[in-house]
Design a protein around this motif. Structure first.
Motif, PDB file in Angstrom:
ATOM      1  N   LYS A 151       0.840  -1.207   0.000  1.00 37.26           N
ATOM      2  CA  LYS A 151       0.000   0.000   0.000  1.00 37.26           C
ATOM      3  C   LYS A 151       0.875   1.257   0.000  1.00 37.26           C
ATOM      4  CE  LYS A 151      -3.719  -2.298  -0.012  1.00 37.26           C
ATOM      5  NZ  LYS A 151      -4.427  -2.818   1.135  1.00 37.26           N
ATOM      6  N   HIS A 152       0.307   2.330  -0.519  1.00 39.49           N
ATOM      7  CA  HIS A 152       1.010   3.612  -0.444  1.00 39.49           C
ATOM      8  C   HIS A 152       0.548   4.335   0.817  1.00 39.49           C
ATOM      9  CE1 HIS A 152       1.874   7.884  -2.089  1.00 39.49           C
ATOM     10  NE2 HIS A 152       2.870   7.418  -1.359  1.00 39.49           N
ATOM     11  N   VAL A 153       1.479   4.529   1.732  1.00 40.93           N
ATOM     12  CA  VAL A 153       1.155   5.240   2.974  1.00 40.93           C
ATOM     13  C   VAL A 153       1.794   6.622   2.911  1.00 40.93           C
ATOM     14  CG1 VAL A 153       1.315   5.255   5.497  1.00 40.93           C
ATOM     15  CG2 VAL A 153       1.169   3.078   4.288  1.00 40.93           C
ATOM     16  N   VAL A 154       1.003   7.646   3.156  1.00 39.38           N
ATOM     17  CA  VAL A 154       1.550   9.002   3.264  1.00 39.38           C
ATOM     18  C   VAL A 154       1.492   9.404   4.732  1.00 39.38           C
ATOM     19  CG1 VAL A 154       1.262  11.436   2.638  1.00 39.38           C
ATOM     20  CG2 VAL A 154       0.893   9.644   0.918  1.00 39.38           C
ATOM     21  N   VAL A 155       2.665   9.726   5.286  1.00 43.44           N
ATOM     22  CA  VAL A 155       2.743  10.223   6.662  1.00 43.44           C
ATOM     23  C   VAL A 155       3.005  11.725   6.563  1.00 43.44           C
ATOM     24  CG1 VAL A 155       3.979  10.068   8.868  1.00 43.44           C
ATOM     25  CG2 VAL A 155       3.747   8.022   7.428  1.00 43.44           C
ATOM     26  N   VAL A 156       2.119  12.532   7.128  1.00 43.30           N
ATOM     27  CA  VAL A 156       2.327  13.981   7.091  1.00 43.30           C
ATOM     28  C   VAL A 156       2.880  14.397   8.454  1.00 43.30           C
ATOM     29  CG1 VAL A 156       1.354  16.225   6.501  1.00 43.30           C
ATOM     30  CG2 VAL A 156       0.306  14.149   5.586  1.00 43.30           C
ATOM     31  N   GLY A 157       4.104  14.908   8.469  1.00 38.50           N
ATOM     32  CA  GLY A 157       4.800  15.263   9.710  1.00 38.50           C
ATOM     33  C   GLY A 157       6.028  14.388   9.865  1.00 38.50           C
ATOM     34  N   ARG A 158       7.178  15.013  10.141  1.00 37.19           N
ATOM     35  CA  ARG A 158       8.437  14.250  10.200  1.00 37.19           C
ATOM     36  C   ARG A 158       9.134  14.419  11.558  1.00 37.19           C
ATOM     37  NH1 ARG A 158      12.097  17.986   6.074  1.00 37.19           N
ATOM     38  NH2 ARG A 158      11.156  19.964   6.691  1.00 37.19           N
ATOM     39  N   SER A 159       8.345  14.459  12.631  1.00 33.22           N
ATOM     40  CA  SER A 159       8.964  14.595  13.958  1.00 33.22           C
ATOM     41  C   SER A 159       9.696  13.311  14.332  1.00 33.22           C
ATOM     42  CB  SER A 159       7.911  14.898  15.030  1.00 33.22           C
ATOM     43  OG  SER A 159       7.090  13.774  15.238  1.00 33.22           O
ATOM     44  N   ASP A 160      10.658  13.453  15.259  1.00 30.67           N
ATOM     45  CA  ASP A 160      11.397  12.282  15.743  1.00 30.67           C
ATOM     46  C   ASP A 160      10.488  11.356  16.548  1.00 30.67           C
ATOM     47  OD1 ASP A 160      13.702  13.211  14.610  1.00 30.67           O
ATOM     48  OD2 ASP A 160      14.455  14.143  16.448  1.00 30.67           O
ATOM     49  N   ILE A 161       9.422  11.924  17.116  1.00 31.22           N
ATOM     50  CA  ILE A 161       8.554  11.150  18.010  1.00 31.22           C
ATOM     51  C   ILE A 161       7.516  10.340  17.233  1.00 31.22           C
ATOM     52  CG2 ILE A 161       6.824  11.379  19.849  1.00 31.22           C
ATOM     53  CD1 ILE A 161       8.335  13.824  20.846  1.00 31.22           C
ATOM     54  N   VAL A 162       6.975  10.935  16.179  1.00 32.98           N
ATOM     55  CA  VAL A 162       5.895  10.253  15.453  1.00 32.98           C
ATOM     56  C   VAL A 162       6.252   9.990  13.982  1.00 32.98           C
ATOM     57  CG1 VAL A 162       3.435  10.213  14.927  1.00 32.98           C
ATOM     58  CG2 VAL A 162       4.205  11.486  16.919  1.00 32.98           C
ATOM     59  N   GLY A 163       6.364  11.050  13.195  1.00 31.12           N
ATOM     60  CA  GLY A 163       6.403  10.894  11.745  1.00 31.12           C
ATOM     61  C   GLY A 163       7.558  10.044  11.234  1.00 31.12           C
ATOM     62  N   LYS A 164       8.790  10.375  11.649  1.00 30.16           N
ATOM     63  CA  LYS A 164       9.953   9.647  11.119  1.00 30.16           C
ATOM     64  C   LYS A 164       9.922   8.164  11.496  1.00 30.16           C
ATOM     65  CE  LYS A 164      13.317  13.150  11.416  1.00 30.16           C
ATOM     66  NZ  LYS A 164      14.547  13.547  12.084  1.00 30.16           N
ATOM     67  N   PRO A 165       9.752   7.830  12.803  1.00 27.05           N
ATOM     68  CA  PRO A 165       9.718   6.393  13.116  1.00 27.05           C
ATOM     69  C   PRO A 165       8.519   5.681  12.492  1.00 27.05           C
ATOM     70  CG  PRO A 165       9.300   7.709  15.109  1.00 27.05           C
ATOM     71  CD  PRO A 165       9.739   8.648  14.032  1.00 27.05           C
ATOM     72  N   MET A 166       7.403   6.389  12.352  1.00 31.03           N
ATOM     73  CA  MET A 166       6.223   5.770  11.719  1.00 31.03           C
ATOM     74  C   MET A 166       6.560   5.330  10.301  1.00 31.03           C
ATOM     75  SD  MET A 166       2.873   5.339  12.385  1.00 31.03           S
ATOM     76  CE  MET A 166       3.241   3.668  11.964  1.00 31.03           C
ATOM     77  N   ASN A 225       2.671  20.469  -3.470  1.00 31.92           N
ATOM     78  CA  ASN A 225       1.408  19.814  -3.856  1.00 31.92           C
ATOM     79  C   ASN A 225       0.927  18.824  -2.798  1.00 31.92           C
ATOM     80  OD1 ASN A 225       1.661  21.154  -6.336  1.00 31.92           O
ATOM     81  ND2 ASN A 225       2.961  19.492  -7.125  1.00 31.92           N
ATOM     82  N   LEU A 226       0.866  19.284  -1.552  1.00 31.81           N
ATOM     83  CA  LEU A 226       0.499  18.367  -0.459  1.00 31.81           C
ATOM     84  C   LEU A 226      -0.856  17.696  -0.705  1.00 31.81           C
ATOM     85  CD1 LEU A 226       1.353  17.249   2.326  1.00 31.81           C
ATOM     86  CD2 LEU A 226       0.072  19.120   3.365  1.00 31.81           C
ATOM     87  N   THR A 227      -1.796  18.453  -1.255  1.00 32.59           N
ATOM     88  CA  THR A 227      -3.125  17.880  -1.500  1.00 32.59           C
ATOM     89  C   THR A 227      -3.020  16.672  -2.425  1.00 32.59           C
ATOM     90  OG1 THR A 227      -4.253  19.958  -1.113  1.00 32.59           O
ATOM     91  CG2 THR A 227      -5.420  18.359  -2.472  1.00 32.59           C
ATOM     92  N   GLU A 228      -2.263  16.829  -3.509  1.00 33.76           N
ATOM     93  CA  GLU A 228      -2.114  15.719  -4.464  1.00 33.76           C
ATOM     94  C   GLU A 228      -1.398  14.540  -3.809  1.00 33.76           C
ATOM     95  OE1 GLU A 228      -3.665  15.437  -7.276  1.00 33.76           O
ATOM     96  OE2 GLU A 228      -4.484  17.351  -6.608  1.00 33.76           O
ATOM     97  N   ILE A 288      -6.105  18.585   7.485  1.00 31.27           N
ATOM     98  CA  ILE A 288      -6.384  17.633   6.396  1.00 31.27           C
ATOM     99  C   ILE A 288      -7.885  17.676   6.108  1.00 31.27           C
ATOM    100  CG2 ILE A 288      -6.281  15.204   5.669  1.00 31.27           C
ATOM    101  CD1 ILE A 288      -3.464  16.359   6.086  1.00 31.27           C
ATOM    102  N   ARG A 289      -8.221  18.196   4.928  1.00 29.44           N
ATOM    103  CA  ARG A 289      -9.630  18.369   4.555  1.00 29.44           C
ATOM    104  C   ARG A 289     -10.093  17.190   3.700  1.00 29.44           C
ATOM    105  NH1 ARG A 289     -10.836  22.396   7.937  1.00 29.44           N
ATOM    106  NH2 ARG A 289     -12.897  21.839   7.128  1.00 29.44           N
ATOM    107  N   GLY A 290     -11.387  17.106   3.513  1.00 29.06           N
ATOM    108  CA  GLY A 290     -11.963  15.994   2.745  1.00 29.06           C
ATOM    109  C   GLY A 290     -11.373  15.874   1.346  1.00 29.06           C
ATOM    110  N   ASP A 291     -11.072  17.018   0.692  1.00 30.66           N
ATOM    111  CA  ASP A 291     -10.579  16.942  -0.695  1.00 30.66           C
ATOM    112  C   ASP A 291      -9.123  16.485  -0.782  1.00 30.66           C
ATOM    113  OD1 ASP A 291      -9.194  19.143   0.191  1.00 30.66           O
ATOM    114  OD2 ASP A 291      -9.885  20.501  -1.374  1.00 30.66           O
ATOM    115  N   MET A 292      -8.483  16.255   0.387  1.00 30.30           N
ATOM    116  CA  MET A 292      -7.110  15.744   0.385  1.00 30.30           C
ATOM    117  C   MET A 292      -7.093  14.217   0.543  1.00 30.30           C
ATOM    118  SD  MET A 292      -5.554  18.703   2.853  1.00 30.30           S
ATOM    119  CE  MET A 292      -3.799  18.533   2.571  1.00 30.30           C
ATOM    120  N   ILE A 293      -8.291  13.634   0.631  1.00 29.69           N
ATOM    121  CA  ILE A 293      -8.390  12.188   0.931  1.00 29.69           C
ATOM    122  C   ILE A 293      -8.973  11.453  -0.269  1.00 29.69           C
ATOM    123  CG2 ILE A 293      -9.496  10.491   2.457  1.00 29.69           C
ATOM    124  CD1 ILE A 293      -9.627  12.838   4.554  1.00 29.69           C
TER     125      ILE A 293
END
Ligand SMILES: NC(=O)c1ccc[n+]([C@@H]2O[C@H](COP(=O)([O-])OP(=O)(O)OC[C@H]3O[C@@H](n4cnc5c(N)ncnc54)[C@H](OP(=O)(O)O)[C@@H]3O)[C@@H](O)[C@H]2O)c1
Length: 299
Positions: free
Chosen positions: A166-181, A210-213, A231-236
Motif C-alpha cells: 500500500k502507499h502510505v503518506v505520513v504527514v509530519g516528520r517529527s522524531d517522536i511520530v512521523g519519522k519512526p512511523m 502539492n500536499l493535496t495531491e 487535512i480536509r476531505g478533498d485531500m483524501i
C-alpha cells in the motif's frame, strides 16, 4: 460512504488487559513487578495530566510507578545526575523524561533536551528516543518501538488493515511520530509488528509541494502535524484509511489534524480524536516497560 470508526480506546483496553495478564505471570514467576520511573521537571499543567494518566495506567496493569518531580529551575547537571541514579537503580525497569522540558521563558535553566534524552540507559529507554534505539529501529532489529507509531501499527493490525504494497503518506516528520512511523511501515520483514510492513511510504512535511495531491495518492494517510483540522476531505482519496495523530486544543474542545466529518464522508476508515491514537500510546508505554523488566530479568 460513512467510514468505519477505528476504536483506539477499545483496542487500547484490550492491549492493556493482555499486558496486565503478562505482568501477573511475570510476578507469579518470582520477579519483582516492573517499575516505570517518570521525571517531570516544572509544573506544566498538560504534562502533569499526561504523567498522572501514565501513573494510573501503570497501577491498573500491576506496574509500579515512581514520579520524580523536579523544580522548574533544575539544572542540566542535576537532571543528568538524577537520570544516572535511575539508570543504576536495579529496581527501575523503564525511565521516561516528560517533554517538553521547561523553556527559559517558563523559568527553566535552558536544559539541553537532546543531551537529557541521550543520557537515559538505552535498556531502560521505554520512549525509544535514544540514538541506540532509533538506530536499531532503522536497521529493522528494534528493541523498543516508539509508543505512538507502535500504537498505530497495533491499531492497523488489530483492525485487519493490510499495509503490504500500500502507499502510505505520513504527514509530519517529527522524531517522536512521523519519522519512526515511516520507518516502521517501510520495514521488509514485519520486525516492527505483525503484517504491518512492506508499505511504500511518502514522508511529507511543511515543505512538501502539492500536499493535496500527495495526500490524495495515499491508500493510508497518517496525519501527525499539530494543526487543527488541516487535512480536509478533498485531500483524501475515496476509500482511504485515515489515521489522525493530532491532539489540538481549540477552545474547550480537543480536535485532531483531520477535519473528521469531511474525512468520514470519503474515507473507508478513520480514527476519532479523542479516543483514537491517544489511548494506544499509553498502552504501548506499558508494553515497553514490561519488555524492559523481562530483558533485565534475563540479563
Ligand atoms: N496521540 C498521541 O499519543 C500523540 C503523540 C505525540 C504527538 N501527538 C500530536 O500529534 C501532533 C504532531 O506532533 P509532533 O510531536 O509529531 O509534532 P511536531 O514535532 O511539531 O512536528 C510537526 C510536523 O508537521 C509538519 N508540518 C507543520 N505544518 C505543516 C503543513 N502546513 N503541512 C505539512 N506539514 C506540516 C512539520 O514540518 P517541518 O518538519 O517541515 O517543520 C513537522 O514535521 C500534535 O498535535 C501532537 O499533539 C499525539
Amino acid at each position: 460512504m460513512t467510514a468505519r470508526r477505528l476504536d483506539g480506546k477499545a483496542i487500547a483496553l484490550q492491549i492493556r488487559a493482555e499486558i496486565t495478564e503478562q505482568v501477573g505471570q511475570f510476578v507469579a514467576a518470582g520477579h519483582a513487578p516492573p517499575k516505570l520511573a517518570a521525571i517531570l521537571v516544572g509544573d506544566d499543567p498538560a504534562s502533569q495530566v499526561y504523567v498522572r494518566n501514565k501513573e494510573r495506567a501503570c497501577q491498573k496493569a500491576g506496574i509500579e510507578s515512581l514520579l520524580d518531580r523536579m523544580p522548574v529551575d533544575t539544572t542540566q547537571e542535576q537532571l543528568l545526575g538524577r537520570i544516572a541514579e535511575l539508570n543504576a537503580d536495579p529496581s527501575v525497569s523503564g525511565i521516561l523524561v516528560q517533554l517538553p522540558l521547561p523553556s527559559k521563558d517558563q523559568g527553566g535553566a535552558g536544559l539541553d533536551e537532546r543531551a537529557v534524552l541521550d543520557a537515559v540507559d538505552p535498556g531502560k529507554d521505554v520512549d525509544a528516543f535514544s540514538p541506540v534505539n532509533v538506530g536499531l529501529l532503522m536497521q529493522g532489529r528494534p528493541r523498543f518501538l516508539p509508543c505512538t507509531p507502535h500504537g498505530i501499527i497495533q491499531l492497523l493490525h488489530r483492525c485487519d488493515i493490510e499495509t503490504s504494497g500500500k502507499h502510505v503518506v505520513v504527514v509530519g516528520r517529527s522524531d517522536i511520530v512521523g519519522k519512526p512511523m515511516a520507518m516502521m511501515l517501510a520495514q521488509k520483514d514485519g520486525s516492527c509488528g505483525p503484517r504491518t510492513a512492506n508499505a511504500t511510504v511518502t514522508l511529507a512535511h511543511s515543505r512538501t509541494a502539492n500536499l493535496t495531491e500527495v495526500c490524495r495518492s495515499a491508500d493510508i494517510l497518517i496525519a501527525a502535524v499539530g494543526r487543527p483540522e488541516m487535512i480536509r476531505g478533498d485531500m483524501i482519496r475515496e476509500g482511504a484509511v485515515v489515521i489522525d495523530v493530532g491532539i489540538n486544543r481549540v477552545g474547550d474542545r480537543l480536535v485532531g489534524d483531520v477535519a473528521f466529518e469531511e474525512a468520514e464522508a470519503v474515507a473507508s476508515a478513520t480514527t476519532p480524536v479523542p479516543g483514537g491514537v491517544g489511548p494506544l500510546t499509553i498502552a504501548m508505554l506499558l508494553h515497553n516497560t514490561l519488555m524492559a523488566a523481562k530483558w533485565q530479568a534475563e540479563a
